[in-house]
Write an enzyme that holds these catalytic residues in place. Sequence first.
Site, PDB file in Angstrom:
ATOM      1  N   LYS A 195     -52.860 -11.413   7.036  1.00 12.25           N
ATOM      2  CA  LYS A 195     -52.421 -12.657   7.668  1.00 12.25           C
ATOM      3  C   LYS A 195     -53.657 -13.406   8.156  1.00 12.25           C
ATOM      4  CE  LYS A 195     -49.192 -12.325  10.789  1.00 12.25           C
ATOM      5  NZ  LYS A 195     -48.473 -12.186  12.073  1.00 12.25           N
ATOM      6  N   CYS A 250     -53.881 -28.094   4.605  1.00 14.26           N
ATOM      7  CA  CYS A 250     -53.585 -28.021   3.168  1.00 14.26           C
ATOM      8  C   CYS A 250     -54.126 -26.738   2.534  1.00 14.26           C
ATOM      9  CB  CYS A 250     -54.163 -29.229   2.439  1.00 14.26           C
ATOM     10  SG  CYS A 250     -55.963 -29.196   2.228  1.00 14.26           S
ATOM     11  N   HIS A 306     -58.064 -32.322   1.309  1.00 12.57           N
ATOM     12  CA  HIS A 306     -56.637 -32.675   1.195  1.00 12.57           C
ATOM     13  C   HIS A 306     -56.458 -33.939   0.349  1.00 12.57           C
ATOM     14  CE1 HIS A 306     -58.027 -34.757   4.889  1.00 12.57           C
ATOM     15  NE2 HIS A 306     -57.315 -35.744   4.375  1.00 12.57           N
ATOM     16  N   CYS A 335     -57.547 -28.059   9.163  1.00 13.28           N
ATOM     17  CA  CYS A 335     -56.954 -28.178   7.830  1.00 13.28           C
ATOM     18  C   CYS A 335     -55.519 -27.641   7.826  1.00 13.28           C
ATOM     19  CB  CYS A 335     -57.799 -27.390   6.823  1.00 13.28           C
ATOM     20  SG  CYS A 335     -57.102 -27.336   5.161  1.00 13.28           S
ATOM     21  N   CYS A 350     -60.907 -29.097   8.618  1.00 11.03           N
ATOM     22  CA  CYS A 350     -60.687 -30.014   7.500  1.00 11.03           C
ATOM     23  C   CYS A 350     -62.034 -30.506   6.969  1.00 11.03           C
ATOM     24  CB  CYS A 350     -59.848 -31.207   7.977  1.00 11.03           C
ATOM     25  SG  CYS A 350     -59.663 -32.528   6.762  1.00 11.03           S
TER      26      CYS A 350
HETATM   27 FE1  FES Z   1     -57.063 -29.492   4.352  1.00  7.77          FE
HETATM   28 FE2  FES Z   1     -58.077 -31.781   5.200  1.00  7.77          FE
HETATM   29  S1  FES Z   1     -56.169 -30.963   5.642  1.00  7.77           S
HETATM   30  S2  FES Z   1     -58.991 -30.340   3.913  1.00  7.77           S
END
Ligand code: FES
Length: 120
Positions: free
Chosen positions: A67, A86, A99, A84, A95
């Site tokens: 996890k 994504c 994304h 982040c 981030c």
């Molecule tokens: Fe994943 Fe920006 S939200 S790189």
Amino acid sequence: MAASALSAIPVPAGASSGFRLSKEHFALAVPVALAAAAGGFLVGLYVSGRTCKKGRVNTFVSKDSPKVVHSFDMEDIGTKAVYCRCWRSKKFPYCDGAHAKHNEETGDNVGPLIIKKKDA
Ligand code: FES
């Protein structure tokens, strides 16, 4: 070879004259066949959903860990932090803008979580 093997099987008299199904049997066979097909389809969906790895959101972050969890103290965040969501950032959990490429390629609309102090 297969045809000669089949011809060796004894066939009862009248069996080769064709297969006949009464209306009652047909009315019973159709729903049974449909239910079996639907059941097989649903089992296939279940099994493929349990084993398919394409749906995984995490493709490379700490894959050796069962996890992935990150924890930060509020005092250490400073005035602004961009996390982040994504799972494509090379600086995960932060981030790095990946994304945008993910959204362009997939039609998705994910973006970061931004935490900041009110006056920042
Ligand atoms: Fe994943 Fe920006 S939200 S790189």
